[in-house]
Motif scaffolding. Structure first.
Motif, mmCIF file in Angstrom:
data_model
loop_
_atom_site.group_PDB
_atom_site.id
_atom_site.type_symbol
_atom_site.label_atom_id
_atom_site.label_comp_id
_atom_site.label_asym_id
_atom_site.label_seq_id
_atom_site.Cartn_x
_atom_site.Cartn_y
_atom_site.Cartn_z
ATOM 1 N N TRP A 53 0.847 -1.198 0.000
ATOM 2 C CA TRP A 53 0.000 0.000 0.000
ATOM 3 C C TRP A 53 0.884 1.251 0.000
ATOM 4 N N ALA A 54 1.901 1.245 0.832
ATOM 5 C CA ALA A 54 2.793 2.398 0.917
ATOM 6 C C ALA A 54 3.480 2.667 -0.420
ATOM 7 N N LEU A 55 3.959 1.617 -1.058
ATOM 8 C CA LEU A 55 4.632 1.775 -2.345
ATOM 9 C C LEU A 55 3.711 2.386 -3.392
ATOM 10 N N GLU A 56 2.431 2.070 -3.316
ATOM 11 C CA GLU A 56 1.474 2.600 -4.294
ATOM 12 C C GLU A 56 1.105 4.045 -4.014
ATOM 13 N N HIS A 57 0.884 4.370 -2.740
ATOM 14 C CA HIS A 57 0.331 5.685 -2.415
ATOM 15 C C HIS A 57 1.360 6.689 -1.898
ATOM 16 N N VAL A 58 2.426 6.207 -1.281
ATOM 17 C CA VAL A 58 3.478 7.096 -0.783
ATOM 18 C C VAL A 58 4.817 6.463 -1.153
ATOM 19 N N PRO A 59 5.197 6.482 -2.421
ATOM 20 C CA PRO A 59 6.392 5.772 -2.886
ATOM 21 C C PRO A 59 7.659 6.243 -2.176
ATOM 22 N N SER A 60 8.659 5.377 -2.192
ATOM 23 C CA SER A 60 9.912 5.679 -1.501
ATOM 24 C C SER A 60 10.562 6.952 -2.022
ATOM 25 N N SER A 61 10.334 7.269 -3.294
ATOM 26 C CA SER A 61 10.917 8.469 -3.891
ATOM 27 C C SER A 61 10.380 9.755 -3.282
ATOM 28 N N SER A 62 9.261 9.670 -2.554
ATOM 29 C CA SER A 62 8.654 10.859 -1.952
ATOM 30 C C SER A 62 9.396 11.321 -0.704
ATOM 31 N N ASN A 63 10.259 10.427 -0.151
ATOM 32 C CA ASN A 63 10.987 10.729 1.090
ATOM 33 C C ASN A 63 10.046 11.128 2.221
ATOM 34 N N ALA A 64 8.870 10.499 2.254
ATOM 35 C CA ALA A 64 7.894 10.791 3.296
ATOM 36 C C ALA A 64 8.405 10.321 4.655
ATOM 37 N N SER A 65 8.112 11.098 5.687
ATOM 38 C CA SER A 65 8.439 10.681 7.049
ATOM 39 C C SER A 65 7.358 9.725 7.536
ATOM 40 N N ILE A 66 7.766 8.533 8.006
ATOM 41 C CA ILE A 66 6.824 7.476 8.381
ATOM 42 C C ILE A 66 7.045 7.080 9.830
ATOM 43 N N LEU A 67 5.986 7.116 10.614
ATOM 44 C CA LEU A 67 6.022 6.704 12.020
ATOM 45 C C LEU A 67 5.136 5.488 12.220
ATOM 46 N N GLU A 68 5.709 4.412 12.762
ATOM 47 C CA GLU A 68 4.891 3.270 13.136
ATOM 48 C C GLU A 68 4.581 3.353 14.621
ATOM 49 N N VAL A 69 3.309 3.272 14.952
ATOM 50 C CA VAL A 69 2.854 3.317 16.335
ATOM 51 C C VAL A 69 2.805 1.898 16.881
ATOM 52 N N GLY A 70 3.641 1.605 17.870
ATOM 53 C CA GLY A 70 3.725 0.250 18.412
ATOM 54 C C GLY A 70 4.519 -0.635 17.478
ATOM 55 N N SER A 71 5.803 -0.313 17.311
ATOM 56 C CA SER A 71 6.614 -0.969 16.279
ATOM 57 C C SER A 71 7.140 -2.345 16.670
ATOM 58 N N GLY A 72 7.022 -2.730 17.939
ATOM 59 C CA GLY A 72 7.427 -4.079 18.327
ATOM 60 C C GLY A 72 8.845 -4.398 17.918
ATOM 61 N N ASN A 73 9.019 -5.535 17.234
ATOM 62 C CA ASN A 73 10.368 -5.939 16.826
ATOM 63 C C ASN A 73 10.818 -5.306 15.507
ATOM 64 N N GLY A 74 10.025 -4.386 14.973
ATOM 65 C CA GLY A 74 10.440 -3.614 13.802
ATOM 66 C C GLY A 74 10.133 -4.232 12.459
ATOM 67 N N THR A 75 9.370 -5.322 12.422
ATOM 68 C CA THR A 75 9.131 -6.043 11.172
ATOM 69 C C THR A 75 8.602 -5.155 10.048
ATOM 70 N N LEU A 76 7.620 -4.313 10.332
ATOM 71 C CA LEU A 76 7.038 -3.466 9.294
ATOM 72 C C LEU A 76 8.055 -2.456 8.773
ATOM 73 N N LEU A 77 8.792 -1.833 9.659
ATOM 74 C CA LEU A 77 9.771 -0.839 9.235
ATOM 75 C C LEU A 77 10.917 -1.484 8.456
ATOM 76 N N PHE A 78 11.316 -2.686 8.849
ATOM 77 C CA PHE A 78 12.342 -3.394 8.076
ATOM 78 C C PHE A 78 11.808 -3.754 6.690
ATOM 79 N N GLY A 79 10.509 -4.048 6.616
ATOM 80 C CA GLY A 79 9.887 -4.326 5.326
ATOM 81 C C GLY A 79 9.907 -3.104 4.424
ATOM 82 N N LEU A 80 9.657 -1.930 5.006
ATOM 83 C CA LEU A 80 9.712 -0.692 4.233
ATOM 84 C C LEU A 80 11.143 -0.413 3.775
ATOM 85 N N LEU A 81 12.102 -0.686 4.644
ATOM 86 C CA LEU A 81 13.508 -0.516 4.269
ATOM 87 C C LEU A 81 13.864 -1.415 3.093
ATOM 88 N N ASP A 82 13.451 -2.677 3.169
ATOM 89 C CA ASP A 82 13.737 -3.625 2.089
ATOM 90 C C ASP A 82 13.072 -3.207 0.778
#
Length: 240
Positions: A53-82
């Motif tokens: 969803w992020a890639l479609e609506h807020v692509p990495s080229s946009s350099n959007a600032s992204i905050l995950e609320v309750g990031s736990g072990n970081g899986t979602l943010l590591f997915g965005l990094l990948d």
């Protein structure tokens, strides 16, 4: 909105215990732990769909600032990094110190820029998330382009009610509005609330959030009724 009864899953003590154990497991055998949610069937598929969803609506080229609320072990943010997002634009907060320590240790082991993702201890309902270096000098309100949640709203909804019978989760939509930039997005995945219930909670005059889109998850049929294990809905904050 579903009237959920308080549960240990809505307590900080429970999550501190969970992440203390998972941190010990990671340090001992390298196990990064579960993609935690209030039910284990949340799984990695939902995380992958949130990244898509992020890639479609807020692509990495946009350099959007992204905050995950309750990031736990970081899986979602590591997915965005990948997926190509710049780690200096990614931030995760969690009120469990063990979760933050675990995410940082996993990031250190992963390398590849993961160490540049910001993970910090923060109670979303009470504290101000750490502002990214790229936005230093800005007021803490209206800083973020995107907020994401994969189960934290659900856990907060299981917290103890106050003396007036109000759940702590009632404060959540207002916090989202305060931290999002005008035009910013909020993407939430929930296994306890339906799409209609999420819409009712977040699209109010007070929040200034508008329905934007949804993520289609696998549907299952049981007893003649069809439905999905979880709901993912995106909202966008009104422009001035």
């Amino acid at each position: 909105m579903s009237d959920l009864q308080p549960s240990k899953l809505g307590t900080k003590e429970h999550w501190d215990s969970v992440y203390e154990e998972e941190l010990a497991n990671f340090e001992e055998i390298g196990d990064e732990g579960e993609v935690w949610h209030v039910i284990r069937s949340f799984g990695t598929e939902s995380v992958e769909k949130m990244v898509e969803w992020a890639l479609e609506h807020v692509p990495s080229s946009s350099n959007a600032s992204i905050l995950e609320v309750g990031s736990g072990n970081g899986t979602l943010l590591f997915g965005l990094l990948d997926a190509g997002y710049d780690p200096i634009t990614l931030s995760g907060i969690d009120y469990s110190r063990g979760a933050v320590s675990l995410a940082k240790e996993i990031a250190s082991k992963r390398g590849g820029g993961a160490q540049s993702i910001s993970f910090s201890e923060c109670d979303f309902l009470k504290d101000e998330p750490k502002v990214l270096d790229s936005t230093q000098g800005a007021d803490e309100s209206g800083v973020w382009d995107v907020l994401m949640d994969k189960g934290t709203y659900d856990a907060i909804a299981l917290g103890q009610k106050d003396e007036n019978g109000k759940s702590p989760v009632e404060k959540y939509p207002g916090r989202v509005t305060r931290l999002l930039k005008p035009g910013g997005y909020f993407l939430i995945t929930s296994c306890n609330f339906t799409e209609d219930e999420l819409n009712a909670s977040f699209t109010t005059e007070e929040t200034s959030l508008l329905y934007h889109s949804r993520i289609q998850h696998k549907t299952y049929t049981y007893g003649g009724k069809s439905g999905s294990i979880c709901s993912s809905v995106a909202f966008r904050k009104r422009l001035p």
